[in-house]
Each structure stands twice: as structure tokens, then as C-alpha cells.
Design a protein around this motif. Structure first.
Motif, PDB file in Angstrom:
ATOM      1  N   ASN A 159       0.862  -1.186   0.000  1.00 57.49           N
ATOM      2  CA  ASN A 159       0.000   0.000   0.000  1.00 57.49           C
ATOM      3  C   ASN A 159       0.900   1.238   0.000  1.00 57.49           C
ATOM      4  O   ASN A 159       1.294   1.723   1.060  1.00 57.49           O
ATOM      5  N   PRO A 160       1.270   1.751  -1.153  1.00 53.21           N
ATOM      6  CA  PRO A 160       2.229   2.868  -1.170  1.00 53.21           C
ATOM      7  C   PRO A 160       1.746   4.096  -0.404  1.00 53.21           C
ATOM      8  O   PRO A 160       2.552   4.823   0.169  1.00 53.21           O
ATOM      9  N   HIS A 161       0.432   4.307  -0.374  1.00 49.35           N
ATOM     10  CA  HIS A 161      -0.075   5.490   0.334  1.00 49.35           C
ATOM     11  C   HIS A 161       0.118   5.385   1.836  1.00 49.35           C
ATOM     12  O   HIS A 161       0.083   6.393   2.535  1.00 49.35           O
ATOM     13  N   LEU A 162       0.334   4.162   2.343  1.00 45.59           N
ATOM     14  CA  LEU A 162       0.637   3.975   3.755  1.00 45.59           C
ATOM     15  C   LEU A 162       2.127   3.737   3.994  1.00 45.59           C
ATOM     16  O   LEU A 162       2.569   3.732   5.140  1.00 45.59           O
ATOM     17  N   MET A 163       2.896   3.531   2.926  1.00 47.11           N
ATOM     18  CA  MET A 163       4.324   3.220   3.060  1.00 47.11           C
ATOM     19  C   MET A 163       5.212   4.439   2.946  1.00 47.11           C
ATOM     20  O   MET A 163       6.194   4.571   3.681  1.00 47.11           O
ATOM     21  N   PHE A 164       4.894   5.310   1.996  1.00 48.62           N
ATOM     22  CA  PHE A 164       5.808   6.393   1.647  1.00 48.62           C
ATOM     23  C   PHE A 164       5.247   7.737   2.090  1.00 48.62           C
ATOM     24  O   PHE A 164       4.299   8.254   1.473  1.00 48.62           O
ATOM     25  N   PRO A 165       5.805   8.323   3.139  1.00 47.38           N
ATOM     26  CA  PRO A 165       5.304   9.625   3.602  1.00 47.38           C
ATOM     27  C   PRO A 165       5.402  10.679   2.504  1.00 47.38           C
ATOM     28  O   PRO A 165       6.371  10.736   1.745  1.00 47.38           O
ATOM     29  N   GLY A 166       4.351  11.474   2.391  1.00 52.49           N
ATOM     30  CA  GLY A 166       4.386  12.619   1.492  1.00 52.49           C
ATOM     31  C   GLY A 166       3.887  12.385   0.094  1.00 52.49           C
ATOM     32  O   GLY A 166       3.831  13.333  -0.696  1.00 52.49           O
ATOM     33  N   ILE A 167       3.494  11.141  -0.263  1.00 49.46           N
ATOM     34  CA  ILE A 167       3.063  10.928  -1.646  1.00 49.46           C
ATOM     35  C   ILE A 167       1.564  11.164  -1.827  1.00 49.46           C
ATOM     36  O   ILE A 167       1.075  11.217  -2.946  1.00 49.46           O
ATOM     37  N   VAL A 168       0.816  11.288  -0.722  1.00 51.63           N
ATOM     38  CA  VAL A 168      -0.614  11.580  -0.813  1.00 51.63           C
ATOM     39  C   VAL A 168      -0.818  13.082  -0.686  1.00 51.63           C
ATOM     40  O   VAL A 168      -0.290  13.725   0.219  1.00 51.63           O
ATOM     41  N   SER A 169      -1.565  13.628  -1.609  1.00 52.75           N
ATOM     42  CA  SER A 169      -1.900  15.050  -1.536  1.00 52.75           C
ATOM     43  C   SER A 169      -3.402  15.213  -1.702  1.00 52.75           C
ATOM     44  O   SER A 169      -4.079  14.351  -2.264  1.00 52.75           O
ATOM     45  N   ILE A 170      -3.922  16.298  -1.185  1.00 51.00           N
ATOM     46  CA  ILE A 170      -5.347  16.594  -1.290  1.00 51.00           C
ATOM     47  C   ILE A 170      -5.533  17.689  -2.324  1.00 51.00           C
ATOM     48  O   ILE A 170      -4.953  18.776  -2.223  1.00 51.00           O
ATOM     49  N   VAL A 171      -6.314  17.385  -3.344  1.00 49.50           N
ATOM     50  CA  VAL A 171      -6.589  18.354  -4.401  1.00 49.50           C
ATOM     51  C   VAL A 171      -8.092  18.620  -4.441  1.00 49.50           C
ATOM     52  O   VAL A 171      -8.892  17.797  -4.004  1.00 49.50           O
ATOM     53  N   GLU A 172      -8.434  19.783  -4.947  1.00 53.33           N
ATOM     54  CA  GLU A 172      -9.846  20.141  -5.042  1.00 53.33           C
ATOM     55  C   GLU A 172     -10.249  20.158  -6.506  1.00 53.33           C
ATOM     56  O   GLU A 172      -9.633  20.837  -7.332  1.00 53.33           O
ATOM     57  N   LYS A 173     -11.267  19.371  -6.822  1.00 54.99           N
ATOM     58  CA  LYS A 173     -11.793  19.306  -8.179  1.00 54.99           C
ATOM     59  C   LYS A 173     -13.301  19.408  -8.128  1.00 54.99           C
ATOM     60  O   LYS A 173     -13.958  18.681  -7.384  1.00 54.99           O
ATOM     61  N   ASP A 174     -13.843  20.311  -8.923  1.00 53.12           N
ATOM     62  CA  ASP A 174     -15.288  20.498  -8.979  1.00 53.12           C
ATOM     63  C   ASP A 174     -15.877  20.755  -7.595  1.00 53.12           C
ATOM     64  O   ASP A 174     -16.956  20.250  -7.254  1.00 53.12           O
ATOM     65  N   GLY A 175     -15.140  21.491  -6.790  1.00 49.27           N
ATOM     66  CA  GLY A 175     -15.631  21.843  -5.469  1.00 49.27           C
ATOM     67  C   GLY A 175     -15.518  20.747  -4.440  1.00 49.27           C
ATOM     68  O   GLY A 175     -16.005  20.897  -3.318  1.00 49.27           O
ATOM     69  N   LYS A 176     -14.865  19.633  -4.807  1.00 53.04           N
ATOM     70  CA  LYS A 176     -14.717  18.525  -3.871  1.00 53.04           C
ATOM     71  C   LYS A 176     -13.247  18.217  -3.652  1.00 53.04           C
ATOM     72  O   LYS A 176     -12.433  18.290  -4.578  1.00 53.04           O
ATOM     73  N   LYS A 177     -12.922  17.857  -2.416  1.00 58.58           N
ATOM     74  CA  LYS A 177     -11.557  17.472  -2.084  1.00 58.58           C
ATOM     75  C   LYS A 177     -11.367  15.985  -2.341  1.00 58.58           C
ATOM     76  O   LYS A 177     -12.212  15.171  -1.987  1.00 58.58           O
ATOM     77  N   LYS A 178     -10.242  15.662  -2.980  1.00 56.52           N
ATOM     78  CA  LYS A 178      -9.941  14.266  -3.265  1.00 56.52           C
ATOM     79  C   LYS A 178      -8.483  13.985  -2.931  1.00 56.52           C
ATOM     80  O   LYS A 178      -7.621  14.856  -3.078  1.00 56.52           O
ATOM     81  N   ALA A 179      -8.226  12.787  -2.498  1.00 57.78           N
ATOM     82  CA  ALA A 179      -6.854  12.361  -2.241  1.00 57.78           C
ATOM     83  C   ALA A 179      -6.254  11.799  -3.517  1.00 57.78           C
ATOM     84  O   ALA A 179      -6.878  10.996  -4.208  1.00 57.78           O
ATOM     85  N   GLU A 180      -5.048  12.216  -3.840  1.00 56.76           N
ATOM     86  CA  GLU A 180      -4.349  11.694  -5.002  1.00 56.76           C
ATOM     87  C   GLU A 180      -2.953  11.263  -4.595  1.00 56.76           C
ATOM     88  O   GLU A 180      -2.360  11.796  -3.653  1.00 56.76           O
ATOM     89  N   VAL A 181      -2.446  10.279  -5.306  1.00 56.34           N
ATOM     90  CA  VAL A 181      -1.140   9.719  -5.005  1.00 56.34           C
ATOM     91  C   VAL A 181      -0.205   9.984  -6.175  1.00 56.34           C
ATOM     92  O   VAL A 181      -0.547   9.720  -7.330  1.00 56.34           O
ATOM     93  N   ALA A 182       0.961  10.510  -5.860  1.00 54.57           N
ATOM     94  CA  ALA A 182       1.946  10.793  -6.899  1.00 54.57           C
ATOM     95  C   ALA A 182       2.455   9.497  -7.517  1.00 54.57           C
ATOM     96  O   ALA A 182       2.522   8.465  -6.838  1.00 54.57           O
ATOM     97  N   PRO A 183       2.824   9.527  -8.801  1.00 60.73           N
ATOM     98  CA  PRO A 183       3.443   8.331  -9.405  1.00 60.73           C
ATOM     99  C   PRO A 183       4.693   7.937  -8.632  1.00 60.73           C
ATOM    100  O   PRO A 183       5.421   8.787  -8.110  1.00 60.73           O
ATOM    101  N   LEU A 184       4.948   6.652  -8.564  1.00 61.10           N
ATOM    102  CA  LEU A 184       6.113   6.184  -7.827  1.00 61.10           C
ATOM    103  C   LEU A 184       7.374   6.290  -8.681  1.00 61.10           C
ATOM    104  O   LEU A 184       7.357   6.018  -9.889  1.00 61.10           O
TER     105      LEU A 184
END
Length: 667
Positions: A159-184
Motif C-alpha cells: 500500500n504505497p499510500h501507507l508506506m511512503f510519507p508525502g506521496i498523498v496530496s489533497i486536491v480540489e476538483k469540482d468543489g470537492k476534495k480528493k486524495a491523489e497519489v503521486a506516481p512512484l
């Protein structure tokens, strides 16, 4: 590749654990739901419901329930005070027991292993540390000891989102916040590959507590890059040859090892399961493997390995997927030995490979194909087991007969041999030999008319009572027209457990009988149709049976995968399930995991004084739990747990459960 991907595409629990991809089985073979329905309407209703009605008319329903409760409680094989079912961020065990973390992701395994630093991970460090997402747990005694041995553990996925600190970011699209993960990056992919595979580590019980021996001479890490050999009928076949391996006999690594087993001769077998997620790219147009790969859901591309390594890109190495999906055998007594992929045992999404020695000395392995509408198998070795000659057992798994189960309405099961030249497994159907049959095991089973099951997970033989227990986790895709009033479980959310009795107690038999031991779910909800005994408490019922174990007394223990706030209002855990006498179908909760975790393992030492369990992917999901206090825990990882820090990810672990003051568990 875009700069950022949706987190949903990277959070692999739903992709790989839940197997919610498109239904891959195209046949019209009968489903287990249809067969159970017919069986219960013809036999179960007459023998069960009418008999109960007749008794109830005589003694009254309340008296009947009270008598059932008394008999079940009296006859239970398990003696412990039940744990309360609930949801929180910790693991819990029944009163009177200790549950101690023995190993966690990143823990050093060798005297020279680096300490775990999640901010400075590397493939080199991870290859000397305990891997990620531990699933199967096995124990191999040293000198026959129940307190000194080798622990063998599968590391299923990452689970890279639980393994690598800092790769999850919160972005806002269409007025909603979503979590996105950077490419490894390639370096992060290398860490993932080193975190897969398995661990072999020496452990010893000292003063009632288990310890890891980092100087153990047999300690070993197996990863997605460990050199392995293909053996058996498929070795050297054209369909497993690649640019990197024109011999078709040498494979780098193993991955997505779910459950597994320990053989009677003391080797460790790893079951390759959801291999489809590791491959990306497209086959050349008209390639002969297209239908084969479609049946397995290849490519799915959940992992980014193909972006950095050609062998995971179908456009560059179209045969590479045929080199995965096998049972892998490891000689734990030689840390330099080459693990072998035993192709005679078939290629599919293996959940596990539990075994038993039959009356005639042959060894029988039971195998589940963990996908909705797929099958239950068993493999019977050609040769016999020698208790006194380890070398004689060396290649037992290279010759034998693979069978697939066909369940009938009359309560019988036929084990159909998957052998080239028999029945439809001929050149007319595209098979040139046994190698083709094994590479396309699923298609061969389709043609034989095997019974479509509801996600077969662990299949466990019981040497004490001679039964075989099949865990069927669930099937959310079963439609209403596949069931009837006798089995009203369309969109089967909670799964069930089947009990098989082989003819004459012979595990090599090609025919047996079957019964439903349990339909799982909340028995207080009539529409669920659960069949736990009335002695089962509000804490004792469960859904989604997955892994299981039979202790030395022949008692069944069931671990679950998929419970949570929405599904059941409780976390996953380990339940003790009675299978005999008046207490049959009574269940009690013994251990539960933190929110978001899956219960894996379990494993009992030969003296039944320790249970090892694997807590997999703690903290993954569960954002609906009010304890998180927000819509999604990805928005603020620092509040995931009270003591959580961004530089210290949640860590999967193996837990050792022992009785306070000593003694056997649940006795």
C-alpha cells in the motif's frame, strides 16, 4: 502518465484484495448458489425445517431454543470468555490471553540489518527487513520443538499510500476534495518489489514470550527479484520463454503471495494469487495469449512496475504473465536454495495450499481460486511421502494429478481430473499437451463443467475428523435469478463455509459428500439467512470467512476479511467455530484487529500453546468510522491514530497470542 493519479487507482485493497474486477468466468457452469438452493429445497427443507416444525409443535419454540442453547454451550470444544465485537484502532484478545507484536513491517531480520526509517527507505534495506502486508503464517519446528522453530510469512502486496510519507496530496476538483497519489519513482518501485515475497526467520520462546533470533543461520528474505526455477510439465515450454529467459526455466521473483502452507516434509509453499495487477501495456494485436490473459484479468495495471521494468510490460514481454500464478516451494533448510514454481499444481489465483498425507502415503493439497465464480481444486501427488528420507520428497510436487470440484444437488462432490486427453481437454479445444492445460487451468476447469463458487479462499483438511473446510468469502455479483426461496442470498455479502467428507475418509478420493456448515452474517436479520446456532452470541457471528486453521485437537478457527463499519459494524477477527455435536455451528470471537485491517494467518504451534496471527493493512480504509472524525483519513494523516506521526506509517504485523500463566489456548 499524468503527474498525479486518483487515489482510488492506487489504493489496492479494493483492486486486489476484494477482486471486484469484471467477472472473468464466461461459462454457464452452475453456481454454488444454485446448487445449494436446489439441495436445500429437496433435502434440507424436508429433513430440517419439517423436522424442526414437528418438534416445535410438541414442545414449543421457546423450549426448543432453550434446549438448543444449553446443549450447544455444554458441548463446545472451546473454553474461553468471549471477546466483545466492536470497532477501534487497536487489536484485542479474549480475557486471560496476551497478544504481543512479534514482527512489524521494517523490523530487522539479520544481525546486520539496518533499523527501520520510513523517511529513508531503500530496496537494499527492505531486503534485509520484514516485508509488507503479511498474510500466510507457518511454523516449522527445529528439532521437533514447539518453542523453537522457523516462522514463515508471506508478504502479499503493498500500500504505497501507507508506506511512503508525502506521496498523498489533497486536491480540489469540482468543489470537492480528493486524495491523489503521486506516481512512484523507480526507487520506490524497487522498495515495493523488495517488500513483496516472504520471510523465513528463526524464533524461540523464552520466559513465555517469543523472540526473533536475528543471528538465525536460516533467516532469509524472498522478494519479487529472487531467482526461481520453473519445474514440472510447464518448465521450458515456449509459452514461458522470454527475451530475458529464452530457456523458459528461470524466473525472477514471486509476488501477491496470499495464503500458503507447510508440507509434511517441512518445506514452505507460497501461493501466487492476484498477479493481474502487476502487468500493464498491451499485447501485440492478435497475440495467442489474449484469451488466456483475459480469463485472469491481465493486464490490470494497478502497479507501476511496467513503467520501469520491461518484463511487466506486455508489449515488450508478452509471455511474462505465464510465469506467475503458480505454487512456489522453498527449502527452508538451505537459505541458498532456489525456490521452485511447481507447475503441476496449476496456474490460477491461488489462495493457499494446505496439505495432508493420505492413507496410501500420497500427499493431497487443497487449493482455492480466489475470484467470484471460480473453482475449488485439489492436487494429489503421484509419489508417496517418506517421513525418514527428506531427499525422496524433494520433487513430489512435480508429478501428480490436479482435480477440480463439481458439486451436485444430492450432496455429492466429484473431483474431476485436469489431464490432457481426457474429456474435452484435447487438441480440438486448443490444448497441445499438459503444459497448455496447466497454463490455462481456469479454461480447462470451465470445459470440465466445474462448479462456480463464491470466492474460494482457504481450503483446509482436518486430519482429526477427516473433513475438509472450504472458506467462501462472498459474492456480491450473484444475481437474484441465480437463487431461489430456499437460498435467498442474491448479492451474497457475507459468504459461507462448506464441509466436505471424502469417500471412506480417503483424501485422494475422486468423490465425496458436502454440507453447508455455516451461512455467515448477522443471524438477527432474517433476510440475511445466516445459520449460526442459537447459542452464538451477538459477538460470535461473523461474515466474510477467509483464512482458517485447524489446531492439533481438530478444532476450526476462522479469520475474516471485509468486515467494517458499513458491512458488519465490527472489525475483522479470529473466531472459534464448533463443528461437532450439539454445539455445531456455534461461533465465539477470540481476537479482533484494528479498523481497516484484515485478519490473516492464523497458525497454531504444535502444542496449541501459541496462535500466530497476521494483522494486514491496518488503517487502510475505514474512514466511515466516526472515530476518524472526518470524511476521509487521507485529508489529515497525522490524526489517523492518537500516536501517529507522518514519518511513522501504520505497520502490518505478526502477533503472538499466548495464555496468561501458560497452557493451551481455549482449553
Amino acid at each position: 502518465m499524468t503527474e498525479h493519479r486518483s487515489a482510488d487507482a492506487r489504493f489496492r485493497t479494493s483492486l486486489l484484495e476484494e477482486n471486484e474486477g469484471p467477472a472473468a468466468n464466461p461459462t454457464d457452469n452452475r453456481t454454488m448458489g444454485e446448487i445449494i438452493a436446489a439441495r436445500f429445497s429437496r433435502r434440507g427443507f424436508l429433513k430440517g425445517s419439517l423436522a424442526v416444525s414437528a418438534i416445535a409443535a410438541t414442545v414449543g419454540p421457546l423450549a426448543l431454543i432453550a434446549a438448543d442453547d444449553a446443549h450447544a454451550a455444554e458441548g463446545s470444544a472451546f473454553k474461553f470468555d468471549e471477546l466483545e465485537a466492536a470497532i477501534d484502532d487497536k487489536h484485542h484478545v479474549a480475557p486471560g490471553y496476551d497478544a504481543d507484536v512479534l514482527l512489524r513491517w521494517g523490523d530487522p531480520l539479520f544481525a546486520d540489518s539496518p533499523g527501520f526509517d520510513p523517511t529513508k527507505q531503500s530496496a537494499e534495506a527492505q531486503a534485509r527487513q520484514f516485508g509488507y502486508n503479511n498474510d500466510y503464517v507457518g511454523y516449522i519446528a527445529i528439532d521437533g520443538s514447539a518453542e523453537h522453530g522457523l516462522l514463515v510469512v508471506n508478504h502479499e502486496y503493498t500500500n504505497p499510500h501507507l508506506m511512503f510519507p508525502g506521496i498523498v496530496s489533497i486536491v480540489e476538483k469540482d468543489g470537492k476534495k480528493k486524495a491523489e497519489v503521486a506516481p512512484l519513482s523507480k526507487e520506490q518501485v524497487d522498495v515495493e518489489m523488495a517488500a513483496h515475497g516472504g520471510t523465513i526467520v528463526e524464533i524461540r520462546k523464552d520466559g513465555g514470550k517469543w523472540q526473533v533470533l536475528r543471528d538465525g543461520k536460516l533467516n532469509r528474505r524472498i522478494t519479487a527479484t529472487t531467482e526461481m526455477a520453473l519445474s514440472g510439465p510447464v518448465a521450458g515450454h515456449d509459452r514461458v520463454k522470454t527475451n530475458a529467459d529464452p530457456s523458459g526455466r528461470k524466473v525472477l521473483g514471486t509476488f501477491n503471495n496470499c495464503a500458503g502452507g507447510v508440507t509434511p516434509w517441512g518445506t514452505y509453499v507460497m501461493a501466487e494469487e492476484n498477479i493481474h495487477g502487476y502487468f500493464s501495456g498491451e499485447l501485440p494485436e492478435g497475440h495467442k495469449e489474449a484469451a488466456n490473459y483475459k480469463r485472469l484479468g491481465i493486464p490490470e495495471g494497478a502497479y507501476e512496475w511496467g513503467a520501469h521494468y520491461d518484463r511487466f510490460n506486455l508489449a515488450k514481454e508478452p509471455n511474462e504473465p505465464n510465469r506467475f500464478g503458480w505454487i512456489v516451494e522453498v527449502d527452508v533448510n538451505d537459505p541458498t536454495s532456489t525456490p521452485r514454481k511447481r507447475t503441476a499444481m496449476g496456474r490460477f489465483k491461488h489462495e493457499g495450499a494446505e496439505s495432508i498425507v493420505a492413507k496410501d502415503g500420497r500427499v493431497v493439497f487443497y487449493l482455492g481460486d480466489d475470484e467470484r465464480f471460480d473453482y475449488v481444486y485439489k492436487f494429489v501427488t503421484k509419489g508417496t511421502f517418506s517421513a525418514n528420507d527428506h531427499a525422496a520428497n524433494k520433487d513430489l510436487l512435480d508429478e501428480g494429478t490436479l482435480h477440480v470440484a463439481k458439486f451436485a444437488e444430492d450432496g455429492t462432490v466429484d473431483w474431476l481430473p485436469i489431464v490432457f486427453g481426457q474429456g474435452p481437454l484435447t487438441a480440438e479445444n486448443g490444448f497441445a499437451g499438459q503444459a497448455d492445460v496447466l497454463i490455462e487451468t481456469r479454461r480447462a476447469a470451465d470445459l470440465l463443467g466445474a462448479t462456480k463458487m463464491d470466492r474460494p479462499e482457504d481450503v483446509q483438511p482436518n486430519g482429526v475428523n477427516g473433513k475438509v473446510y472450504v472458506m467462501l468469502t462472498n459474492n456480491s455479483k450473484r444475481k437474484a435469478d441465480q437463487v431461489d426461496a430456499a437460498n435467498p442470498r442474491a448479492e451474497n455479502a457475507f459468504g459461507h463455509i462448506i464441509e466436505i467428507t471424502e469417500t471412506d475418509g480417503d483424501f485422494t478420493a475422486t468423490k465425496g459428500k458436502w454440507e453447508v456448515l455455516l451461512k455467515c452474517g448477522d443471524p438477527s436479520v432474517a433476510d440475511v439467512g445466516a445459520t449460526f446456532s442459537t447459542a452464538t452470541t451477538a459477538h460470535g457471528w461473523f461474515g466474510m470467512p477467509d483464512n482458517c486453521a485447524v489446531d492439533s485437537a481438530g478444532r476450526l478457527w476462522v479469520a475474516t476479511d471485509g468486515q467494517g463499519p458499513k458491512a458488519t459494524g465490527r472489525t475483522d477477527g479470529l473466531w472459534a467455530v464448533d463443528t461437532e455435536g450439539a454445539a455445531r455451528a456455534t461461533s465465539k470471537l477470540f481476537f479482533r484487529v484494528p479498523i481497516g485491517a484484515e485478519m490473516c494467518g492464523p497458525l497454531f504451534t504444535p502444542d496449541d500453546r501459541t496462535a500466530f496471527v497476521a494483522v494486514q493493512h491496518p488503517g487502510d480504509g475505514g474512514e466511515d468510522w466516526e472515530g476518524f472524525g472526518r470524511p476521509s483519513y487521507y485529508e489529515d494523516p497525522s490524526t489517523r491514530w492518537p500516536d501517529f506521526k507522518p514519518e511513522m506509517p501504520v505497520r502490518p504485523s505478526v502477533v503472538a497470542i499466548t495464555r496468561q500463566g501458560g497452557g493451551k489456548i481455549a482449553v
